[in-house]
Design a protein around this motif. Structure first.
Motif, PDB file in Angstrom:
ATOM      1  N   ARG A  67       0.791  -1.388   0.090  1.00 28.35           N
ATOM      2  CA  ARG A  67      -0.138  -0.007  -0.260  1.00 28.35           C
ATOM      3  C   ARG A  67       0.914   0.966   0.202  1.00 28.35           C
ATOM      4  O   ARG A  67       1.102   2.047   0.808  1.00 28.35           O
ATOM      5  CB  ARG A  67      -0.594   0.119   1.331  1.00 28.35           C
ATOM      6  N   PHE A  68       1.961   1.156  -0.583  1.00 23.41           N
ATOM      7  CA  PHE A  68       2.862   2.549  -1.050  1.00 23.41           C
ATOM      8  C   PHE A  68       2.613   3.535  -1.119  1.00 23.41           C
ATOM      9  O   PHE A  68       2.525   4.684  -0.598  1.00 23.41           O
ATOM     10  CB  PHE A  68       3.926   1.763  -1.558  1.00 23.41           C
ATOM     11  N   LEU A  69       0.572   4.155  -1.907  1.00 19.18           N
ATOM     12  CA  LEU A  69       0.148   5.280  -1.842  1.00 19.18           C
ATOM     13  C   LEU A  69      -0.047   5.816  -0.771  1.00 19.18           C
ATOM     14  O   LEU A  69      -0.685   6.807  -0.471  1.00 19.18           O
ATOM     15  CB  LEU A  69      -0.909   5.045  -2.800  1.00 19.18           C
ATOM     16  N   THR A  70      -0.404   4.725   0.095  1.00 21.74           N
ATOM     17  CA  THR A  70      -0.963   5.080   1.761  1.00 21.74           C
ATOM     18  C   THR A  70      -0.100   4.795   3.211  1.00 21.74           C
ATOM     19  O   THR A  70      -0.012   5.617   4.630  1.00 21.74           O
ATOM     20  CB  THR A  70      -2.302   5.118   2.024  1.00 21.74           C
ATOM     21  N   THR A  71       0.724   4.175   3.032  1.00 20.48           N
ATOM     22  CA  THR A  71       1.615   3.664   4.201  1.00 20.48           C
ATOM     23  C   THR A  71       2.564   5.380   4.850  1.00 20.48           C
ATOM     24  O   THR A  71       3.262   5.789   3.093  1.00 20.48           O
ATOM     25  CB  THR A  71       2.596   2.128   3.858  1.00 20.48           C
ATOM     26  N   THR A  72       2.736   5.155   5.511  1.00 17.77           N
ATOM     27  CA  THR A  72       4.552   5.445   5.826  1.00 17.77           C
ATOM     28  C   THR A  72       5.265   5.109   6.367  1.00 17.77           C
ATOM     29  O   THR A  72       5.979   5.309   6.812  1.00 17.77           O
ATOM     30  CB  THR A  72       3.880   6.264   7.073  1.00 17.77           C
ATOM     31  N   SER A  73       5.398   3.957   6.122  1.00 21.63           N
ATOM     32  CA  SER A  73       7.094   3.478   6.489  1.00 21.63           C
ATOM     33  C   SER A  73       7.667   3.725   5.491  1.00 21.63           C
ATOM     34  O   SER A  73       7.865   3.654   4.608  1.00 21.63           O
ATOM     35  CB  SER A  73       6.495   2.065   6.116  1.00 21.63           C
ATOM     36  N   PRO A  74       8.759   3.518   6.428  1.00 19.57           N
ATOM     37  CA  PRO A  74      10.228   4.574   5.559  1.00 19.57           C
ATOM     38  C   PRO A  74      10.664   3.484   4.472  1.00 19.57           C
ATOM     39  O   PRO A  74      11.184   3.784   3.832  1.00 19.57           O
ATOM     40  CB  PRO A  74      11.235   4.417   7.002  1.00 19.57           C
ATOM     41  N   THR A  75      10.407   1.820   5.100  1.00 19.85           N
ATOM     42  CA  THR A  75      10.755   0.760   4.458  1.00 19.85           C
ATOM     43  C   THR A  75      10.352   0.881   3.087  1.00 19.85           C
ATOM     44  O   THR A  75      11.319   0.356   1.957  1.00 19.85           O
ATOM     45  CB  THR A  75      11.279  -0.594   4.768  1.00 19.85           C
ATOM     46  N   CYS A  76       9.192   0.681   2.781  1.00 21.76           N
ATOM     47  CA  CYS A  76       8.391   1.069   1.588  1.00 21.76           C
ATOM     48  C   CYS A  76       8.977   2.361   0.546  1.00 21.76           C
ATOM     49  O   CYS A  76       8.846   1.951  -0.279  1.00 21.76           O
ATOM     50  CB  CYS A  76       7.083   1.004   1.737  1.00 21.76           C
ATOM     51  N   MET A  77       9.002   3.470   1.247  1.00 21.99           N
ATOM     52  CA  MET A  77       9.696   4.468   0.909  1.00 21.99           C
ATOM     53  C   MET A  77      11.104   4.378   0.075  1.00 21.99           C
ATOM     54  O   MET A  77      11.112   4.520  -0.898  1.00 21.99           O
ATOM     55  CB  MET A  77       9.296   5.992   1.228  1.00 21.99           C
ATOM     56  N   LYS A  78      12.011   3.765   0.855  1.00 18.13           N
ATOM     57  CA  LYS A  78      13.795   3.234   0.651  1.00 18.13           C
ATOM     58  C   LYS A  78      12.874   2.302  -1.145  1.00 18.13           C
ATOM     59  O   LYS A  78      13.975   2.629  -2.014  1.00 18.13           O
ATOM     60  CB  LYS A  78      14.117   2.261   0.952  1.00 18.13           C
ATOM     61  N   ALA A  79      12.529   1.492  -0.613  1.00 18.39           N
ATOM     62  CA  ALA A  79      11.341   0.534  -1.877  1.00 18.39           C
ATOM     63  C   ALA A  79      11.632   1.430  -2.978  1.00 18.39           C
ATOM     64  O   ALA A  79      11.380   0.992  -3.926  1.00 18.39           O
ATOM     65  CB  ALA A  79      10.941  -0.477  -1.086  1.00 18.39           C
ATOM     66  N   LEU A  80      10.204   2.268  -3.013  1.00 13.67           N
ATOM     67  CA  LEU A  80      10.318   3.205  -3.729  1.00 13.67           C
ATOM     68  C   LEU A  80      10.935   3.831  -4.938  1.00 13.67           C
ATOM     69  O   LEU A  80      11.234   3.719  -6.028  1.00 13.67           O
ATOM     70  CB  LEU A  80       8.793   3.672  -3.482  1.00 13.67           C
ATOM     71  N   VAL A  81      11.962   4.191  -3.963  1.00 11.84           N
ATOM     72  CA  VAL A  81      12.913   5.172  -4.160  1.00 11.84           C
ATOM     73  C   VAL A  81      13.930   4.085  -5.077  1.00 11.84           C
ATOM     74  O   VAL A  81      14.106   4.095  -6.305  1.00 11.84           O
ATOM     75  CB  VAL A  81      14.106   5.861  -3.305  1.00 11.84           C
ATOM     76  N   LEU A  82      14.256   2.821  -4.682  1.00  9.51           N
ATOM     77  CA  LEU A  82      14.847   2.388  -6.019  1.00  9.51           C
ATOM     78  C   LEU A  82      14.368   1.535  -6.438  1.00  9.51           C
ATOM     79  O   LEU A  82      14.748   1.689  -7.080  1.00  9.51           O
ATOM     80  CB  LEU A  82      15.554   1.124  -4.090  1.00  9.51           C
ATOM     81  N   ASN A 105       6.477  13.851   5.956  1.00 10.30           N
ATOM     82  CA  ASN A 105       7.891  14.771   7.032  1.00 10.30           C
ATOM     83  C   ASN A 105       9.067  14.657   6.950  1.00 10.30           C
ATOM     84  O   ASN A 105      10.115  14.884   7.577  1.00 10.30           O
ATOM     85  CB  ASN A 105       7.160  14.992   8.266  1.00 10.30           C
ATOM     86  N   LEU A 106       9.588  13.937   4.819  1.00  4.98           N
ATOM     87  CA  LEU A 106      11.177  13.601   5.374  1.00  4.98           C
ATOM     88  C   LEU A 106      11.231  14.591   5.318  1.00  4.98           C
ATOM     89  O   LEU A 106      13.154  15.309   5.078  1.00  4.98           O
ATOM     90  CB  LEU A 106      11.177  13.162   4.166  1.00  4.98           C
ATOM     91  N   HIS A 107      10.773  15.914   4.484  1.00  3.73           N
ATOM     92  CA  HIS A 107      11.153  17.298   4.497  1.00  3.73           C
ATOM     93  C   HIS A 107      11.463  18.253   5.050  1.00  3.73           C
ATOM     94  O   HIS A 107      12.367  19.590   5.102  1.00  3.73           O
ATOM     95  CB  HIS A 107      10.682  18.014   3.230  1.00  3.73           C
TER      96      HIS A 107
END
Length: 163
Positions: free
Chosen positions: A33-48, A77-79
């Motif tokens: 659920r990458f569109l709604t999750t706040t998981s840093p791991t998921c964000m890293k996977a998306l960036v990769l 809030n990564l910014h």
């Protein structure tokens, strides 16, 4: 992996392997659920995943997905400088590395489409990552080590410093 090596090792064409793996990653991101999750791991996977899209010259999808990643990153809030959140030293450093990678993706996506980057300096207060190697960092670290002199895995980002 070169097409020849891919055929030799995996007994499949590189195009088929890339297509299969891309579909598997898309499904895994969807399942997470990458569109709604706040998981840093998921964000890293998306960036990769985006790095892979860029490497495979899929600029239109890369450009669209980079804008989505930026919105998700801001929602997480990564910014914002992680030091303001009372986090241990490791986590803000990892957040900074992720944020700056997203900034780099934004620049790459805009260069390919002759557009201005979405991210500007007024949008964030995240400092550049420390000039240290990944091996210098670990989750239980109590204080960040002094920055190294010379080249490290973060040299690309730390050369942007004004100081």
């Amino acid at each position: 992996m070169s097409p020849a090596k891919c055929g030799m090792v995996l007994k499949e064409s590189r195009d088929n392997v890339v297509r299969y793996l891309k579909n598997e990653v898309k499904q895994a991101l969807s399942d997470a659920r990458f569109l709604t999750t706040t998981s840093p791991t998921c964000m890293k996977a998306l960036v990769l995943f985006l790095i892979g899209l860029y490497a495979e010259n899929e600029q239109h999808l890369f450009w669209s997905m980079t804008a989505l990643v930026l919105r998700r990153a801001k929602g997480m809030n990564l910014h914002r400088d992680g030091a303001h959140f009372g986090l241990t030293p490791f986590r803000p450093e990892m957040r900074q590395r992720l944020w700056w990678m997203i900034c780099l993706l934004d620049v790459y996506s805009c260069e390919d489409h002759a557009r201005e980057p979405i991210i500007n300096e007024e949008m964030y207060d995240v400092r550049l990552p420390l000039n240290v190697n990944d091996e210098d960092l670990f989750p239980g670290i109590q204080a960040l080590l002094p920055e190294r002199t010379g080249g490290t895995e973060m040299t690309l980002f730390t050369t942007l410093r004004d100081d």
